[in-house]
Design a protein around this motif. Sequence first.
Motif, PDB file in Angstrom:
ATOM      1  N   ILE A   3       0.539  -1.214   0.340  1.00 43.65           N
ATOM      2  CA  ILE A   3       0.038   0.235  -0.081  1.00 43.65           C
ATOM      3  C   ILE A   3       1.284   1.619  -0.121  1.00 43.65           C
ATOM      4  N   MET A  28      -2.320  -0.395   9.964  1.00 44.41           N
ATOM      5  CA  MET A  28      -2.346  -0.772   8.401  1.00 44.41           C
ATOM      6  C   MET A  28      -1.228  -1.587   8.738  1.00 44.41           C
ATOM      7  N   HIS A  33       0.318  -5.183   6.366  1.00 41.33           N
ATOM      8  CA  HIS A  33       0.372  -5.469   5.036  1.00 41.33           C
ATOM      9  C   HIS A  33       1.926  -4.500   4.356  1.00 41.33           C
ATOM     10  N   HIS A 110      -3.638   4.537  -1.632  1.00 39.01           N
ATOM     11  CA  HIS A 110      -4.402   5.323  -0.980  1.00 39.01           C
ATOM     12  C   HIS A 110      -4.860   7.062  -1.121  1.00 39.01           C
ATOM     13  N   ARG A 401     -12.061  -1.120   5.617  1.00 38.93           N
ATOM     14  CA  ARG A 401     -12.032  -0.475   5.053  1.00 38.93           C
ATOM     15  C   ARG A 401     -11.076  -1.415   3.821  1.00 38.93           C
ATOM     16  N   ILE A 402     -10.395  -1.648   4.509  1.00 31.61           N
ATOM     17  CA  ILE A 402      -9.456  -2.687   3.858  1.00 31.61           C
ATOM     18  C   ILE A 402     -10.256  -3.688   2.864  1.00 31.61           C
ATOM     19  N   TYR A 406      -9.908  -2.011  -0.817  1.00 35.10           N
ATOM     20  CA  TYR A 406      -9.179  -2.198  -1.274  1.00 35.10           C
ATOM     21  C   TYR A 406      -9.249  -3.818  -2.033  1.00 35.10           C
TER      22      TYR A 406
END
Length: 409
Positions: A3, A28, A33, A110, A401-402, A406
């Motif tokens: 990301i 995150m 990630h 993002h 949200r991921i 994503y």
Amino acid sequence: MRILASAYACEPGAGSELGKGWNLVCEMARQGHDVTVLTCGSHHRAAIERYRREHGLPARLRFVWHDIPGWPGPGYADARRIRRHYYVWQMTARKLVAKLHAETPFDVIHHLTWTVLRWPSCLGGLGPRFIFGPVGGGQSTPWPLRRGFPLRGWKFELKRDVANLLSRFDPMVLRCLAQADAILVTDEATRRHVPTWWRGKTFVTGDVYAPPVTSEHRPPAEGNGPELAILFAGRLEYWKGAQLALGAVSRLRRHVPRLAFTIAGSGPDEDYLHSVAARLGVDDIVRFAGNVPHDRMSRLYASHDVFLFPSLHDSAANVIGEALAHALPVVCLDLGGSGTAVDDSCGRAVAAEGRSPSAVERDLARAVLHICADADRLAAFREGARLRAAQCSYERRAAERIARFYLAR
């Protein structure tokens, strides 16, 4: 997942947008990630490097500093200059991100901060899935509630209305929206600001975050202490709505003899708010606490019963999340991100559209009285606030949200 998080504002230990950028990228990375954060070095590098030396960073988090040659960041107090700086920073960042992606490809880019629709990102169309937001800023103060604004407020609101109108034709904004795979907005008003042909990829999602829940809260009133202690926290500008809170407090005083109201913050409309308090005859029960450092706010939240925050167009007021985490029920308006963050289990979002200031103040007062009608009801709202705070944690928001944006194709 790899990301690239674009976070112009990102700083440890800070509140508001700076703290949001920092907490999201750390979360995150903690969730496994590989997160590369692009941020403004002249604003934030010193604070982040100091934090790295003293506390370390999550293992999969790294920072890339980007600055405009010959133009260091002007600081957040200079609103006009920092907006110009942000635009140029965005435009010059694209080449750097393209280079980073060519070296080690990203899965997702993002845009995290800033979170205003009319201040776009230039990082779409580089290959990875591009997520823009959550952003707000599409809200407009209802005309009846502009009554009583200081002259500065009228001028600012008109400029803001014009800026929102012009942003509908801004090629940078339109290009950003066109290139986004998902546009995340904080409220329905901002969603309506997105052109209709892109609303299919536009989603309303919460952008208020809560820190870890605390068990501290104010003990029951004893002796000559206040029966009810109300808190407002935020920058002292007319659009934060402290004048409406003062109007509600003047009404509450008729029902609660031993009432205390604390206003934490500073800003250009402080003198105006002092004059409003004097005119309403509540200056003897209102304490202007000034700027309270972020690390001391916890004690302030814990010493009050209710958080009263009638902001007129806040997209993501993290003071609401902080209040909820301290088991403070929240009374706000159903405008902007506040109205989506507060439900009937943890407070009240008072209807504002098309209503006069006096009607809104009356309903704000009624909402506070309802919440604090007795000890059992207040305790139930406190528990609701804790549960709502858990739903708004950085950990939960980042994971949702991921998974939702994503991985979707």
